[in-house]
Scaffold this active site. Structure first.
Site, PDB file in Angstrom:
ATOM      1  N   ASN A 200       0.851  -1.203   0.000  1.00  0.00           N
ATOM      2  CA  ASN A 200       0.000   0.000   0.000  1.00  0.00           C
ATOM      3  C   ASN A 200       0.884   1.248   0.000  1.00  0.00           C
ATOM      4  OD1 ASN A 200       0.567   0.832   2.838  1.00  0.00           O
ATOM      5  ND2 ASN A 200      -0.318  -1.191   3.220  1.00  0.00           N
TER       6      ASN A 200
ATOM      7  N   ASP B  86      -4.259  -6.654   5.386  1.00  0.00           N
ATOM      8  CA  ASP B  86      -5.212  -7.542   6.046  1.00  0.00           C
ATOM      9  C   ASP B  86      -5.110  -8.969   5.511  1.00  0.00           C
ATOM     10  OD1 ASP B  86      -6.446  -5.778   7.861  1.00  0.00           O
ATOM     11  OD2 ASP B  86      -7.535  -4.836   6.208  1.00  0.00           O
TER      12      ASP B  86
ATOM     13  N   LYS C 283       9.647 -16.989 -10.001  1.00  0.00           N
ATOM     14  CA  LYS C 283       8.886 -15.932 -10.671  1.00  0.00           C
ATOM     15  C   LYS C 283       7.819 -16.564 -11.588  1.00  0.00           C
ATOM     16  CE  LYS C 283       9.104 -12.172 -13.871  1.00  0.00           C
ATOM     17  NZ  LYS C 283       9.811 -11.564 -14.984  1.00  0.00           N
TER      18      LYS C 283
ATOM     19  N   ASP D 285      -4.126  -9.995  13.066  1.00  0.00           N
ATOM     20  CA  ASP D 285      -4.344  -8.578  13.370  1.00  0.00           C
ATOM     21  C   ASP D 285      -3.412  -8.231  14.534  1.00  0.00           C
ATOM     22  OD1 ASP D 285      -5.390  -6.118  14.532  1.00  0.00           O
ATOM     23  OD2 ASP D 285      -6.938  -6.352  12.993  1.00  0.00           O
ATOM     24  N   ILE D 286      -2.387  -7.445  14.216  1.00  0.00           N
ATOM     25  CA  ILE D 286      -1.307  -7.219  15.180  1.00  0.00           C
ATOM     26  C   ILE D 286      -1.803  -6.449  16.401  1.00  0.00           C
ATOM     27  CG2 ILE D 286       0.927  -6.067  15.485  1.00  0.00           C
ATOM     28  CD1 ILE D 286       1.310  -6.640  12.401  1.00  0.00           C
TER      29      ILE D 286
ATOM     30  N   PHE E 171      -4.521   3.247  14.609  1.00  0.00           N
ATOM     31  CA  PHE E 171      -4.922   4.255  13.631  1.00  0.00           C
ATOM     32  C   PHE E 171      -6.057   3.644  12.818  1.00  0.00           C
ATOM     33  CE2 PHE E 171      -2.010   7.939  13.035  1.00  0.00           C
ATOM     34  CZ  PHE E 171      -1.169   7.702  14.103  1.00  0.00           C
TER      35      PHE E 171
ATOM     36  N   LYS F   6     -13.526   0.274  15.472  1.00  0.00           N
ATOM     37  CA  LYS F   6     -12.212  -0.377  15.649  1.00  0.00           C
ATOM     38  C   LYS F   6     -11.710  -0.240  17.078  1.00  0.00           C
ATOM     39  CE  LYS F   6     -10.696  -0.330  10.930  1.00  0.00           C
ATOM     40  NZ  LYS F   6     -10.126   0.366   9.816  1.00  0.00           N
TER      41      LYS F   6
HETATM   42  O1  PMT Z   1       2.909   6.075   6.602  1.00  0.00           O
HETATM   43  P1  PMT Z   1       2.388   7.432   6.161  1.00  0.00           P
HETATM   44  O2  PMT Z   1       2.589   7.666   4.691  1.00  0.00           O
HETATM   45  O3  PMT Z   1       2.931   8.540   7.012  1.00  0.00           O
HETATM   46  O4  PMT Z   1       0.803   7.458   6.360  1.00  0.00           O
HETATM   47  C1  PMT Z   1       0.245   7.355   7.637  1.00  0.00           C
HETATM   48  C2  PMT Z   1      -0.893   6.325   7.684  1.00  0.00           C
HETATM   49  C3  PMT Z   1      -2.056   6.826   6.864  1.00  0.00           C
HETATM   50  C4  PMT Z   1      -0.418   4.974   7.175  1.00  0.00           C
HETATM   51  C5  PMT Z   1      -1.251   6.150   9.195  1.00  0.00           C
HETATM   52  O5  PMT Z   1      -1.542   7.376   9.732  1.00  0.00           O
HETATM   53  C6  PMT Z   1      -2.436   5.222   9.382  1.00  0.00           C
HETATM   54  O6  PMT Z   1      -3.579   5.593   9.267  1.00  0.00           O
HETATM   55  N1  PMT Z   1      -2.079   3.958   9.725  1.00  0.00           N
HETATM   56  C7  PMT Z   1      -3.044   2.864   9.816  1.00  0.00           C
HETATM   57  C8  PMT Z   1      -3.326   2.317   8.459  1.00  0.00           C
HETATM   58  C9  PMT Z   1      -4.229   1.121   8.522  1.00  0.00           C
HETATM   59  O7  PMT Z   1      -3.839   0.050   8.175  1.00  0.00           O
HETATM   60  O8  PMT Z   1      -5.418   1.348   9.030  1.00  0.00           O
HETATM   61  P2  PMT Z   1      -6.569   0.205   9.232  1.00  0.00           P
HETATM   62  O9  PMT Z   1      -7.789   1.011   9.497  1.00  0.00           O
HETATM   63  O10 PMT Z   1      -6.578  -0.739   8.108  1.00  0.00           O
HETATM   64  O11 PMT Z   1      -6.115  -0.574  10.531  1.00  0.00           O
HETATM   65  C10 PMT Z   1      -6.548  -0.202  11.832  1.00  0.00           C
HETATM   66  C11 PMT Z   1      -5.458  -0.462  12.839  1.00  0.00           C
HETATM   67  O12 PMT Z   1      -5.214  -1.869  12.921  1.00  0.00           O
HETATM   68  C12 PMT Z   1      -4.139   0.192  12.535  1.00  0.00           C
HETATM   69  O13 PMT Z   1      -3.583   0.649  13.745  1.00  0.00           O
HETATM   70  C13 PMT Z   1      -3.310  -0.933  11.933  1.00  0.00           C
HETATM   71  O14 PMT Z   1      -1.909  -0.742  12.208  1.00  0.00           O
HETATM   72  C14 PMT Z   1      -3.842  -2.135  12.679  1.00  0.00           C
HETATM   73  N2  PMT Z   1      -3.781  -3.410  11.947  1.00  0.00           N
HETATM   74  C15 PMT Z   1      -4.478  -3.576  10.794  1.00  0.00           C
HETATM   75  C16 PMT Z   1      -4.451  -4.793  10.167  1.00  0.00           C
HETATM   76  C17 PMT Z   1      -3.671  -5.839  10.721  1.00  0.00           C
HETATM   77  N3  PMT Z   1      -3.594  -7.029  10.143  1.00  0.00           N
HETATM   78  N4  PMT Z   1      -2.991  -5.624  11.855  1.00  0.00           N
HETATM   79  C18 PMT Z   1      -3.036  -4.445  12.469  1.00  0.00           C
HETATM   80  O15 PMT Z   1      -2.405  -4.260  13.517  1.00  0.00           O
END
Ligand code: PMT
Length: 405
Positions: A212, A281, A291, A310-311, A328, A342
């Protein structure tokens, strides 16, 4: 870390860098400071007082002998009001007049009347800065005021010259002031902070992957701010092009599974765990060792994806759970609703809602604008600002989660 509670008298003198002071005033206000602008006559040739009134909510002061203004906050009260006097830009003329102890306009008069500490961001042509007379003034002012010198920076100048004399960037000035106040008091001294940052890469084959747009800047800014404020910081980073912030222990990972492994080792008993990483995800169920070749006559290639761990959810349910777990929420629609969902579903203490439908903030930009929601129904709106400055504002919010200390 913020400038909350600080009353900053921003003195602006007449140089081309005065245009940058508008952004500076905005960032100082955003960081929580009350800002009162005082302009010299020369400054008004470059930028209008009205600009600063709009940005700070206070009329900029320009005249020493102004009956109306003196009826409000007189120049002596102004001098007493300030917790800090910041001169940006400080021209060669201002430095010379200050050193001579002159009081020939409102700004130099206030400087004589104030006992507040002084910070100076010089700005002038490189030859003027290098001149022995200016350097003698710098030396003299250091003895008289013991000011915090911020810059000047080196680079291309408006006059076409190259060298030292540019005013430092507004964000750097704000950061320097924040560091100054942080040295006195930090909620983060000795705390253990773990931050995830950047994207993950999920292999399709040895040359292709799913990923991403995360640059890692938000997570790195948080790690840098926490370390600057005295925390022991572990930064678990996906593949990014960023230098490790000073004093931070960095663990580089590729995939979500790698990130989960590293998090399980670093997170237990931490004071704060921040999931700023954009974790995939899903991953490819069976990545190929070789390849994959294009197959003639086959227009489709189907990949089967399986869910990644999901960490942040896993960390929030660890036996030795960190005292606070922050996620976030990067959303393109219904940002607030998904963020609350969330927060509850992943058992978080705070969620930072990020509207990633915008291109001026969020993924891969220098700025961010967020709303933080807390499990006690708190809400903090943090306006658009550089991620480096916003990181301090976020840490200020999270510090409220340690009430027992
Ligand atoms: O890196 P930059 O370019 O500075 O941009 C910042 C950002 C937009 C990446 C950052 O601010 C941000 O929003 N990070 C979270 C991105 C994200 O994956 O969001 P989510 O809504 O999909 O996930 C929610 C939360 O679960 C996040 O804290 C994520 O780290 C966590 N997660 C998600 C999936 C997963 N398998 N494990 C996780 O821990």
């Amino acid at each position: 870390m913020s400038l909350q509670g600080q009353r900053i008298l921003l003195g602006i003198s007449g140089g081309i860098a005065a245009y940058k002071s508008a952004e500076l005033a905005r960032l100082l206000s955003k960081a929580g400071a009350e800002v009162q602008v005082v302009m010299t006559p020369g400054a008004q040739a470059f930028i209008t007082p009205l600009t600063f009134q709009a940005l700070t909510g206070r009329p900029a002061r320009t005249e020493l002998l102004d009956e109306d203004a003196e009826q409000g906050m007189g120049h002596i009260e102004l001098a007493r009001w300030a917790t800090l006097v910041l001169l940006a830009p400080a021209t060669a003329s201002l430095l010379a007049r200050m050193r001579a102890g002159m009081a020939d306009d409102l700004l130099t008069t206030v400087l004589l009347a104030s006992q507040a500490p002084v910070a100076i961001a010089p700005a002038m042509n490189q030859a003027m800065w290098a001149h022995a007379a200016t350097q003698a003034n710098v030396q003299g002012l250091t003895e008289l005021y013991d000011p915090q010198w911020i810059g000047p920076d080196s680079g291309d100048q408006a006059c076409g010259d190259f060298g030292a004399g540019r005013m430092s960037e507004p964000a750097a000035i704000v950061q320097a002031l924040q560091e100054r106040f942080a040295e006195k008091k930090s909620a983060w001294a000795g705390r253990r902070v773990v931050v995830t940052a950047g994207p993950t890469r999920e292999a399709i084959d040895p040359v292709r992957y799913l990923s991403n747009h995360s640059s890692g800047r938000m997570g790195f800014a948080l790690a840098e701010a926490a370390a600057r404020q005295g925390a022991q910081v572990v930064l678990i980073s996906g593949p990014v092009q960023l230098a490790t912030p000073p004093g931070v222990e960095r663990i580089d990972v590729e995939s979500a599974q790698d990130m989960w492994q590293a998090a399980q080792t670093a997170a237990p008993k931490a004071d704060l765990f921040i999931g700023a990483a954009a974790v995939a995800d899903y991953r490819v169920e069976n990545p190929s060792d070789q390849k994959q070749k294009k197959q003639q006559g086959k227009n489709e290639w189907q990949l089967t994806l399986v869910q990644n761990p999901d960490i942040i959810d896993g960390v929030s349910r660890l036996k030795d759970r960190p005292k606070q777990v922050v996620g976030f929420a990067a959303e393109t629609q219904d940002v607030e609703r998904y963020a609350w969902d969330k927060l509850a579903r992943k058992n978080l203490d705070w969620i930072v809602a990020n509207d990633v439908s915008r291109t001026d903030i969020g993924f891969n930009s220098d700025d961010n604008e967020v709303t933080v929601f807390g499990r006690q129904n708190e809400r903090y709106d943090i306006g658009r600002q550089p991620k480096s400055v916003l990181a301090d504002a976020l840490l200020d919010v999270f510090a409220r989660g340690f009430p027992e200390d």
